[in-house]
Scaffold this motif. Sequence first.
Motif, PDB file in Angstrom:
ATOM      1  N   ASN A 255      12.751  40.458   5.333  1.00  0.00           N
ATOM      2  CA  ASN A 255      13.324  41.114   6.856  1.00  0.00           C
ATOM      3  C   ASN A 255      12.084  42.002   7.314  1.00  0.00           C
TER       4      ASN A 255
ATOM      5  N   LEU B 126      12.447  42.367  11.731  1.00  0.00           N
ATOM      6  CA  LEU B 126      12.960  41.621  12.717  1.00  0.00           C
ATOM      7  C   LEU B 126      14.301  42.053  13.261  1.00  0.00           C
ATOM      8  N   THR B 127      15.222  42.439  12.482  1.00  0.00           N
ATOM      9  CA  THR B 127      16.650  43.063  12.668  1.00  0.00           C
ATOM     10  C   THR B 127      16.361  44.365  13.477  1.00  0.00           C
TER      11      THR B 127
ATOM     12  N   VAL C 142      15.252  35.286  15.762  1.00  0.00           N
ATOM     13  CA  VAL C 142      15.222  36.158  14.495  1.00  0.00           C
ATOM     14  C   VAL C 142      15.802  35.421  13.439  1.00  0.00           C
TER      15      VAL C 142
ATOM     16  N   ARG D   6      14.097  35.105   9.912  1.00  0.00           N
ATOM     17  CA  ARG D   6      14.555  35.508   8.672  1.00  0.00           C
ATOM     18  C   ARG D   6      14.799  34.530   7.549  1.00  0.00           C
TER      19      ARG D   6
ATOM     20  N   SER E 156      12.821  34.932   3.999  1.00  0.00           N
ATOM     21  CA  SER E 156      13.601  35.002   2.819  1.00  0.00           C
ATOM     22  C   SER E 156      13.201  33.945   1.875  1.00  0.00           C
TER      23      SER E 156
ATOM     24  N   SER F 278      20.002  37.259   4.929  1.00  0.00           N
ATOM     25  CA  SER F 278      19.454  36.687   5.847  1.00  0.00           C
ATOM     26  C   SER F 278      20.257  36.087   7.043  1.00  0.00           C
TER      27      SER F 278
ATOM     28  N   SER G  40       7.706  43.768  15.627  1.00  0.00           N
ATOM     29  CA  SER G  40       8.571  43.532  14.453  1.00  0.00           C
ATOM     30  C   SER G  40       7.909  43.980  13.231  1.00  0.00           C
TER      31      SER G  40
END
Length: 473
Positions: free
Chosen positions: A62, A65-66, A87, A91, A95, A130, A216
């Motif tokens: 990650n 992104l989140t 996103v 992810r 991952s 994810s 990000s």
Amino acid sequence: MSIPKSLLRYGGFLLSVTTARVVGTILTAATFPFLVRRLGVDVYGLWSYVVAVCAFTGLVANPGLTTYAAQQVAARRAEAFEIVSDVLILRVLASGVAVVAVLVVASFEVRQDVRFLLKWYGVASVLTASLSLDYLLSSLELFHVQSFVSIIQQSLYAIGVFTLIRSSKDVIWVPVSIVGSSLLTGVISWVFLWLQGYRFRFTIAPHRWRAIMVPSLHYVGSSLTSTLYHRSGHLAVRFYLGEHALGLYAAAVRLADVLKNFLSITQTVLMPRIALRANSPDRVTRLTRIVVSILVCFGVPLAVGGVVTAPVVVPWVLGAQFQEAVHAFQWVALYVVTGSAAMLFAGTILYALGHYRAYFLSTLAGAVTAVVLCLTLPPLFGIAGACIAFVLGEFGVALSAFLFCPPEVRAAAKTPLLPVAVISSLVMGAVLWIALPKHLPPLVLVGLGCAVYAISWAGLGFHLLKKEVQSAV
């Protein structure tokens, strides 16, 4: 006089989050001591080490992104929701890289049990996270849903811990409980968002990814540096002082973190509102003044009370085998204040305002401080040195973020309630210090401290608090 609907609404949000946090605190207050008692000092230390390592590999899965998506959705709501599908795709791709990273790191681990935990928990947590959408609930101000999901997750985790863990040999059930509860509550989050009318269009559009990845990557830099000043102490203690010392250090830090998280309720609720009102300096100033006042009035006495009552409270919470962690907790108790301040100025205000470069530089300052001190202090001062490095790392974040904040925010943060809170806390600390030789039960001792602080505060700062409340409305 009628109460504004917005005030009632956010009062409801605060009540909802507070309820979830109180329930979570109660569950943590039960599961955390149970866990450390069942696992013992050494195994709990090793499990904390596994968590620290997986925190670093999780950054690969990650890369900010989140964090970026949550800030964008909080600031622009439905207009920004279209980026969520991009996103999710990014992810999933990241991952895959993270799983490889976990397996590579685990291959260098000497102990077989730690290697197994790294592989199992590292891979499972990456894949589960994810597809999680929990980060959107607070951004969309779905605090009631978020609170419900949080209570369900922590309850499932607690059930797993209480029913499956009987000795240090059952440590594998800790990650099973974490991953299982996260997986189920992730599904619940998806269902709730779907019922709220949020639809995902899973389209592959690489031309949009650059606009997402640039900010990000700043946020992943912030996450990396944040992980460094949070977790480098665990790595340093294991390397310099061994696994037993790691268990004592990890337990002390975790206990302080539980107290600090309780203070973050207001910040959690107000972050989306600060993001939404970023172009209104007056609104941001008022919100800042409220959060700082709460931090000062509750954070300072928690830190002082923790230092004074540690000889009684720490063995009572963690068990007699963690008696050696008393001094470690006394050194790390100030994290309740420095950690809360860091979260306020960096993780709440700079983040909500979208100042991602300032956010990154603030966390970088904390990481440099913590890493340098973790490399130098533990060999000289043992566990106390690691605790000092941890507290000062958070202080570096808080100070840097405060200096990066807009002038009106810095002015609002200089609350006149601080001297009152400090004096009242010192009075409370003196009374508790005198009461310690009386061998009062822990709950009675804590209740005495709360009563003395409340009385001192009422005598010194009631009129000042009333004035602050009127200025914030």
